[in-house]
Motif scaffolding. Structure first.
Motif, PDB file in Angstrom:
ATOM      1  N   VAL A  79      29.952 -17.532 -28.423  1.00 22.85           N
ATOM      2  CA  VAL A  79      29.959 -18.052 -26.774  1.00 22.85           C
ATOM      3  C   VAL A  79      31.502 -19.027 -26.487  1.00 22.85           C
ATOM      4  O   VAL A  79      32.197 -18.621 -25.671  1.00 22.85           O
ATOM      5  N   LYS A  80      32.096 -19.849 -27.129  1.00 17.89           N
ATOM      6  CA  LYS A  80      32.829 -20.031 -26.640  1.00 17.89           C
ATOM      7  C   LYS A  80      34.265 -19.846 -26.891  1.00 17.89           C
ATOM      8  O   LYS A  80      34.728 -19.801 -26.236  1.00 17.89           O
ATOM      9  N   GLU A  81      34.391 -18.689 -27.941  1.00 18.29           N
ATOM     10  CA  GLU A  81      35.439 -17.801 -28.624  1.00 18.29           C
ATOM     11  C   GLU A  81      35.777 -17.054 -27.923  1.00 18.29           C
ATOM     12  O   GLU A  81      36.866 -15.843 -27.282  1.00 18.29           O
ATOM     13  N   SER A  82      34.146 -16.144 -26.567  1.00 21.90           N
ATOM     14  CA  SER A  82      34.108 -15.579 -25.757  1.00 21.90           C
ATOM     15  C   SER A  82      35.328 -15.590 -24.414  1.00 21.90           C
ATOM     16  O   SER A  82      35.999 -16.815 -23.720  1.00 21.90           O
ATOM     17  N   LYS A  83      35.792 -14.234 -24.244  1.00 23.37           N
ATOM     18  CA  LYS A  83      36.723 -14.179 -23.163  1.00 23.37           C
ATOM     19  C   LYS A  83      36.345 -13.898 -21.565  1.00 23.37           C
ATOM     20  O   LYS A  83      36.847 -13.906 -21.079  1.00 23.37           O
ATOM     21  N   VAL A  84      35.163 -14.415 -21.892  1.00 24.63           N
ATOM     22  CA  VAL A  84      34.356 -14.038 -20.860  1.00 24.63           C
ATOM     23  C   VAL A  84      34.256 -15.253 -19.351  1.00 24.63           C
ATOM     24  O   VAL A  84      34.669 -16.860 -20.136  1.00 24.63           O
ATOM     25  N   LYS A  85      34.294 -15.069 -18.512  1.00 30.61           N
ATOM     26  CA  LYS A  85      34.722 -16.259 -17.210  1.00 30.61           C
ATOM     27  C   LYS A  85      33.731 -16.877 -17.835  1.00 30.61           C
ATOM     28  O   LYS A  85      32.776 -16.753 -17.618  1.00 30.61           O
ATOM     29  N   ASN A  86      34.163 -18.463 -17.354  1.00 29.85           N
ATOM     30  CA  ASN A  86      33.277 -19.154 -17.414  1.00 29.85           C
ATOM     31  C   ASN A  86      33.589 -20.836 -16.129  1.00 29.85           C
ATOM     32  O   ASN A  86      32.968 -21.755 -16.880  1.00 29.85           O
ATOM     33  N   ASP A  87      33.384 -19.930 -15.315  1.00 27.72           N
ATOM     34  CA  ASP A  87      34.248 -20.795 -14.030  1.00 27.72           C
ATOM     35  C   ASP A  87      33.398 -20.693 -12.468  1.00 27.72           C
ATOM     36  O   ASP A  87      33.744 -20.007 -12.435  1.00 27.72           O
ATOM     37  N   PHE A  88      32.055 -21.533 -12.596  1.00 23.31           N
ATOM     38  CA  PHE A  88      31.752 -21.348 -11.641  1.00 23.31           C
ATOM     39  C   PHE A  88      31.232 -22.061 -10.646  1.00 23.31           C
ATOM     40  O   PHE A  88      30.602 -23.125 -10.679  1.00 23.31           O
ATOM     41  N   GLU A  89      32.273 -22.081  -9.575  1.00 18.01           N
ATOM     42  CA  GLU A  89      32.673 -23.158  -8.549  1.00 18.01           C
ATOM     43  C   GLU A  89      31.132 -24.075  -7.922  1.00 18.01           C
ATOM     44  O   GLU A  89      31.226 -24.698  -7.496  1.00 18.01           O
ATOM     45  N   PHE A  90      30.411 -22.199  -7.739  1.00 15.03           N
ATOM     46  CA  PHE A  90      29.643 -22.983  -6.543  1.00 15.03           C
ATOM     47  C   PHE A  90      28.204 -23.729  -7.101  1.00 15.03           C
ATOM     48  O   PHE A  90      27.184 -24.428  -6.699  1.00 15.03           O
ATOM     49  N   LEU A  91      27.966 -23.877  -8.580  1.00 14.23           N
ATOM     50  CA  LEU A  91      27.153 -24.816  -8.998  1.00 14.23           C
ATOM     51  C   LEU A  91      28.293 -26.823  -8.872  1.00 14.23           C
ATOM     52  O   LEU A  91      26.833 -27.204  -8.833  1.00 14.23           O
ATOM     53  N   VAL A 148      24.281 -19.826 -13.873  1.00 13.94           N
ATOM     54  CA  VAL A 148      22.830 -20.544 -13.922  1.00 13.94           C
ATOM     55  C   VAL A 148      22.821 -20.618 -15.447  1.00 13.94           C
ATOM     56  O   VAL A 148      21.722 -21.148 -15.492  1.00 13.94           O
ATOM     57  N   ASN A 149      23.255 -19.246 -16.785  1.00 15.82           N
ATOM     58  CA  ASN A 149      23.022 -19.833 -18.065  1.00 15.82           C
ATOM     59  C   ASN A 149      24.353 -19.674 -18.404  1.00 15.82           C
ATOM     60  O   ASN A 149      25.010 -19.712 -19.732  1.00 15.82           O
ATOM     61  N   LYS A 150      25.426 -20.575 -17.666  1.00 17.66           N
ATOM     62  CA  LYS A 150      26.826 -21.069 -18.342  1.00 17.66           C
ATOM     63  C   LYS A 150      26.885 -21.758 -19.784  1.00 17.66           C
ATOM     64  O   LYS A 150      25.726 -22.686 -19.136  1.00 17.66           O
TER      65      LYS A 150
END
Length: 499
Positions: free
Chosen positions: A187-199, A337-339
């Motif tokens: 998961v940590k190596e994934s390139k999927v965006k992981n920044d959610f300002e609304f949180l 919410v699943n970050k």
């Protein structure tokens, strides 16, 4: 026989009234009691605890229970289970000297205020001496109780999860670690965006209060028989199925903290409100083991509350009660919410790394009980384990060793229940999906169907049935971690586009 049963019921009623008084005092300590009033409350706590102790260990009551135990074949299932449980409780209490019991009751009542002050001042040393005493008492009491257990810690584990021991837990956590750590690495190596300002977008506290009350009600918590208040550490208290009290903590720039706290506590609260009416007035009228209790809170918080279907079902009403949601795409909300991000605070931890937080606490309290770890060095030990398991290091005691209230309340051996609860929850969910389309029910907002399924299979039984018996009856299997591991793999592989 009828006279003996009537007398037994009268004494149990008195015990329950004392216990209810203690619960109300505990509620007051953790919510609204003034700082300078807590010393008196601790004294009252000790006084009432001794009332309960003397009642349970009186010669009259012990003889009465023995007589009823001899005639168990004439009792119904509820009466028989009550006699079995009260016999076990008497045996435990008889082994603890009265003075020690009273001193310990006062200590844990007072220590929770000391812990809160230490946390707020970020100073472990303020709490250290009390913590040493709490562990010393738990070690002493466990030694009084030891029978066939392999070590002292196993005695304490059994207080919260009957039949559990450190050997089983070591294997259990090993299997989780072997699967979760590699998955976390991917998961940590994934390139999927992981920044959610609304949180972390600010939402005023009054809006959060309004939405969280709505949310608890939507889930099925009955506010005619319960309340939602605020405390330093969220918790749920069952005084009676018609008086169930929950708390949360509101943080202006972390609105989803209270949201998931309330979903979690609602799982506990709904469980207590759905205890069978036939158990009222008995000592069985509350949730079962802490593992099965945490399975309900973890089920609501994660399996339901962090699902896309849940937010699809609540989105329209959620927007009306929580305007900030208007700016968030629902799929973005689900991913947010699943970050997955290793964090310092257990109650804020994502679903994937949560069990690693429990392993830290499990290894520490086991080490202290077994004489392998020094409480004086606890902040250092804590930080080292956090770095080892989660790759993060607390900069303060408040976000490290002082973050949880459990040890201040004497709950040594409780933490493993959270991890066990997550596994039970996934196993229950697997079975529930065979019986109904859970996602569609969530999309349609039909929480009553889910609540009813849990009521009929778990909640109504209270303490009448043991956790192992319940899980076997519901799922056809004993505790089986593979359902939890498969659930995590499937969910997070999709969210993070893993191979």
């Amino acid at each position: 026989m009828k006279k003996k049963l009537k007398k037994f019921e009268e004494i149990i009623k008195e015990k329950k009234l004392i216990d209810a008084s203690l619960e109300i005092l505990q509620w007051d300590l953790e919510t609204t009691a003034p700082k300078k009033g807590k010393e008196l409350i601790a004294d009252v706590f000790g006084y009432l605890s001794m009332k309960s102790y003397n009642l349970m260990t009186s010669e009259e009551f012990i003889k009465l229970v023995e007589k009823l135990s001899e005639k168990k074949e004439k009792l119904n299932d509820i009466q028989r289970k009550e006699i079995e449980d009260i016999t076990e409780e008497i045996e435990k209490m008889k082994k603890i000297p009265p003075k020690e019991y009273e001193e310990y009751s006062k200590l844990v009542a007072r220590s929770q205020g000391v812990w809160e002050e230490a946390k707020n001042k970020n100073d472990f040393n303020l709490f250290k001496d009390d913590l040493k005493k709490i562990f010393e008492y738990n070690i002493k009491f466990a030694k009084y109780q030891m029978k066939d257990e392999k070590n002292i810690y196993d005695v304490l584990l059994n207080e919260y999860e009957k039949g559990m021991d450190s050997e089983k837990l070591d294997k259990f956590f090993k299997s989780l670690r072997e699967e979760i750590v590699p998955l976390l690495k991917k998961v940590k190596e994934s390139k999927v965006k992981n920044d959610f300002e609304f949180l972390s977008k600010k939402v005023d506290i009054e809006t959060q209060r309004r939405f969280n009350r709505y949310l608890a009600s939507y889930l099925g918590f009955d506010f005619d028989r319960g309340v939602l208040a605020e405390s330093e550490h969220p918790f749920t208290m069952n005084i009676d199925k018609n008086d169930v009290r929950m708390t949360t903590k509101f943080i202006e720039d972390q609105p989803f903290s209270s949201i998931f706290s309330v979903i979690h506590e609602s799982g506990h609260g709904i469980y207590e409100q759905q205890i069978g009416d036939d158990l009222q007035g008995t000592i069985l009228a509350s949730g079962g083991s802490m593992g099965i209790h945490e399975s309900q809170s973890r089920f609501y918080e994660n399996i339901l509350g962090r699902s896309l279907a849940f937010w699809e079902g609540i989105y329209k009403n959620g927007i009306e009660n929580f305007p900030a949601l208007k700016e968030i795409d629902i799929n973005e909300l689900y991913r947010g919410v699943n970050k997955v991000e290793p964090s310092l605070i257990r109650t804020e931890a994502d679903e994937l790394t949560y069990s690693l937080h429990i392993m830290v606490r499990y290894e520490i309290e086991k080490g202290i009980i077994n004489g392998e770890l020094d409480i004086d060095k606890l902040p250092e030990i804590w930080n080292k384990k956090m770095e080892e398991y989660l790759g993060v290091v607390p900069e303060t005691d408040s976000e490290g060793v002082l973050q949880d209230v459990h040890w201040a309340g004497g709950m040594i051996g409780y933490f493993p229940s959270y991890a066990l609860g997550s596994v039970y929850a996934a196993q229950i969910y697997h079975k529930m999906k065979e019986d109904m389309d859970v996602d569609q029910l969530l999309r349609d907002g039909k929480m009553d169907r889910i609540k009813g399924w849990l009521r009929d299979r778990i909640h109504v039984y209270g303490k009448l049935r043991g956790t192992a018996e319940l899980i076997k009856e519901i799922t056809g299997e004993d505790l089986e971690p593979k359902y939890y591991i498969d659930y995590l793999k499937e969910k997070y592989s999709k969210i993070y586009n893993l191979d």
